[in-house]
Design an enzyme around this catalytic site. Structure first.
Site, short mmCIF file in Angstrom:
data_model
loop_
_atom_site.label_atom_id
_atom_site.label_comp_id
_atom_site.label_asym_id
_atom_site.label_seq_id
_atom_site.Cartn_x
_atom_site.Cartn_y
_atom_site.Cartn_z
N GLU A 36 0.84 -1.20 0.00
CA GLU A 36 0.00 0.00 0.00
C GLU A 36 0.87 1.25 0.00
O GLU A 36 1.89 1.30 0.71
CB GLU A 36 -0.89 -0.04 1.25
N HIS A 37 0.47 2.22 -0.80
CA HIS A 37 1.19 3.50 -0.92
C HIS A 37 2.62 3.31 -1.40
O HIS A 37 3.50 4.11 -1.07
CB HIS A 37 1.19 4.27 0.43
N GLY A 124 -16.09 5.37 -2.12
CA GLY A 124 -15.47 5.82 -0.86
C GLY A 124 -15.04 4.68 0.04
O GLY A 124 -14.78 4.87 1.22
N GLY A 126 -12.48 2.48 -0.81
CA GLY A 126 -11.13 2.02 -1.14
C GLY A 126 -11.13 0.89 -2.15
O GLY A 126 -10.16 0.14 -2.25
N LEU A 127 -12.21 0.76 -2.93
CA LEU A 127 -12.28 -0.30 -3.94
C LEU A 127 -12.07 0.25 -5.36
O LEU A 127 -12.32 -0.44 -6.34
CB LEU A 127 -13.62 -1.03 -3.86
N SER A 128 -11.68 1.51 -5.44
CA SER A 128 -11.29 2.13 -6.71
C SER A 128 -12.41 2.23 -7.74
O SER A 128 -12.23 1.89 -8.91
CB SER A 128 -10.12 1.39 -7.34
N GLU A 162 -7.08 10.68 -13.57
CA GLU A 162 -7.22 10.85 -12.11
C GLU A 162 -6.33 12.01 -11.61
O GLU A 162 -6.75 12.80 -10.77
CB GLU A 162 -6.86 9.54 -11.41
N ASP A 173 -4.37 1.08 -9.20
CA ASP A 173 -5.82 0.87 -9.33
C ASP A 173 -6.21 0.66 -10.79
O ASP A 173 -6.96 -0.26 -11.13
CB ASP A 173 -6.58 2.09 -8.79
N TYR A 223 -3.17 12.45 0.85
CA TYR A 223 -2.59 11.54 -0.15
C TYR A 223 -1.48 12.28 -0.92
O TYR A 223 -0.35 11.80 -1.04
CB TYR A 223 -3.67 11.04 -1.12
C1 GLA Z 1 -5.13 4.91 -3.95
C2 GLA Z 1 -4.34 5.26 -5.20
C3 GLA Z 1 -3.35 4.15 -5.57
C4 GLA Z 1 -2.52 3.72 -4.38
C5 GLA Z 1 -3.40 3.48 -3.15
C6 GLA Z 1 -2.58 3.23 -1.92
O1 GLA Z 1 -5.99 3.82 -4.20
O2 GLA Z 1 -5.19 5.51 -6.28
O3 GLA Z 1 -2.54 4.57 -6.64
O4 GLA Z 1 -1.50 4.63 -4.12
O5 GLA Z 1 -4.25 4.58 -2.89
O6 GLA Z 1 -1.84 2.06 -2.07
#
Ligand code: GLA
Length: 389
Positions: A36-37, A124, A126-128, A162, A173, A223
């Site tokens: 993550e990140h 909202g 975190g599932l993109s 984005e 994502d 972010y």
């Molecule tokens: C969001 C961003 C991704 C990634 C995650 C964290 O989903 O869109 O690119 O950085 O956060 O892992």
């Protein structure tokens, strides 16, 4: 469930535009097992596309106008595709405008079209859902106008869309939404965009998403801040060790030797990135070996890092992970995605799922007065054209 969504989207399109769509596109959300990140820190990530999707129906309309209907919001927009795009106050439209902006920037010419879309990806969480929106929309336009854009470029252009909206995200994502495969997780090398598929076999454990049902407003600004802080950390490393170009080539000892040259925040963000990159490599080996206990342990470590060093967690997510830690039948859990709310991804012993779900739901409601949402997801294919059987 998706069959109903597809039927409803098609019916809506026919009703609104008076004819059948020529292309129907399914575009999934994603989960991320670990990593993550670090997609924007030259790391590796381990995501997968899921069976929650946006369904788009498209047809050219022989004009210069795109008429786009968001069925779930009961809102539509009309766009002149020959004109330059600018950001709108209607947020959902910007992801689509961002795609049109990218197409223009790269010199692709398109005509007008009708489009209707509907989604079952929670927003909202975190599932993109935004990556699914960008990439599914671009995929459909690419198909309709035969633009010949390849899958990876669809992901890259989705990412740029984005950025245009204002989040300086990495590639995870969009890449996983487009490139996902049923029952496989993707290991993506975010420095080179090389990728490999790995069996999504969690042996005796089930993957469950617990949705905190909160989304703190800090998300976008924090972010973008994390990226700035990481860049600062990396530039201090490079000043001192010019041969190092990336957190990937760095270890904890080297970083610690530079601690006094960094602010505390920059040091801790960098420390998290260095450790997380190494964890994903170990996690992928553990998954390949069916060693789910080790994978789970690494997920707990990731959460600790995200919460204490990277500081993208919140009380609700920390609480859910703390609950997971004390359960014998839960062997790993962590916040998933950008953070500040959304879901945890959790490995629960098969057979104990219902008991754990019931217990967490009650405890979470007692603690925060918020309803916990729960998703069982299936790992599914990336963005694709729907073909009726
Ligand atoms: C969001 C961003 C991704 C990634 C995650 C964290 O989903 O869109 O690119 O950085 O956060 O892992």
């Amino acid at each position: 469930m998706n069959e109903i969504l597809i039927q409803d989207t098609t019916d809506f399109f026919k009703e609104k535009f008076g004819n059948s769509p020529s292309k129907t596109v399914l575009s999934p959300g994603r989960i991320n097992i670990i990593g993550e990140h670090i997609d924007y820190n030259d790391g590796y990530v381990l995501p997968a596309a899921i069976d929650k999707i946006i369904c788009f129906a498209f047809k050219k309309n022989n004009s210069n106008t795109a008429i786009i209907q968001a069925i779930d919001l009961n809102e539509s927009i009309v766009i002149d595709v020959t004109k330059e795009e600018i950001l709108s106050e209607v947020v959902w439209t910007n992801y689509l405008r961002g795609v049109l902006f990218q197409l223009k920037l790269k010199g692709y010419e398109i005509g007008g079209f009708n489009c209707a879309f509907s989604s079952n990806i929670p927003t909202g969480s975190g599932l993109s859902s935004s990556a699914a929106l960008e990439c599914g929309f671009l995929f459909g336009i690419n198909e309709m106008f035969n633009l010949g854009i390849n899958s990876i470029d669809i992901a890259l252009m989705g990412q740029k869309a984005e950025h245009w909206v204002g989040i300086n995200c990495g590639i995870m994502d969009q890449f996983s939404s487009v490139m996902g495969l049923e029952n496989k997780v993707l290991k993506i090398d975010c420095r080179t965009l090389d990728y490999t598929y790995h069996e999504a076999n969690f042996v005796d454990y089930s993957l469950i998403l617990f949705d905190s049902n909160v989304k703190h407003s800090l998300f976008t600004s924090e972010y973008n801040n994390r990226r700035i802080e990481c860049n600062e950390g990396l530039s201090i490393i490079k000043e001192n060790y010019p041969e190092i170009n990336s957190f990937r080539d760095c270890d904890v000892n080297l970083l610690t030797s530079l601690k006094s040259k960094m602010t505390d925040n920059v040091y801790r963000r960098s420390l998290y990135a260095v450790k997380e990159i190494k964890r994903v490599i170990q996690a992928c080996v553990a998954l390949d070996n069916g060693d789910i206990e080790t994978l789970g342990k690494l997920m707990f470590e990731t959460h600790e890092g995200l919460s204490k060093d990277y500081e993208v967690s919140c009380a609700e997510l920390d609480y859910l992970v703390d609950l997971a830690k004390v359960e014998e039948d839960v062997i790993g859990s962590r916040l998933m995605g950008g953070g500040f709310g959304g879901c945890t991804i959790t490995l629960v012993k098969k057979g104990s799922e219902n008991a754990i779900k019931g217990k967490f739901t009650k405890l979470y409601a007692d603690q925060f007065g918020i309803e916990l949402k729960i998703y069982d997801v299936k790992i599914s294919n990336g963005t694709s054209l729907y073909k009726k059987n």
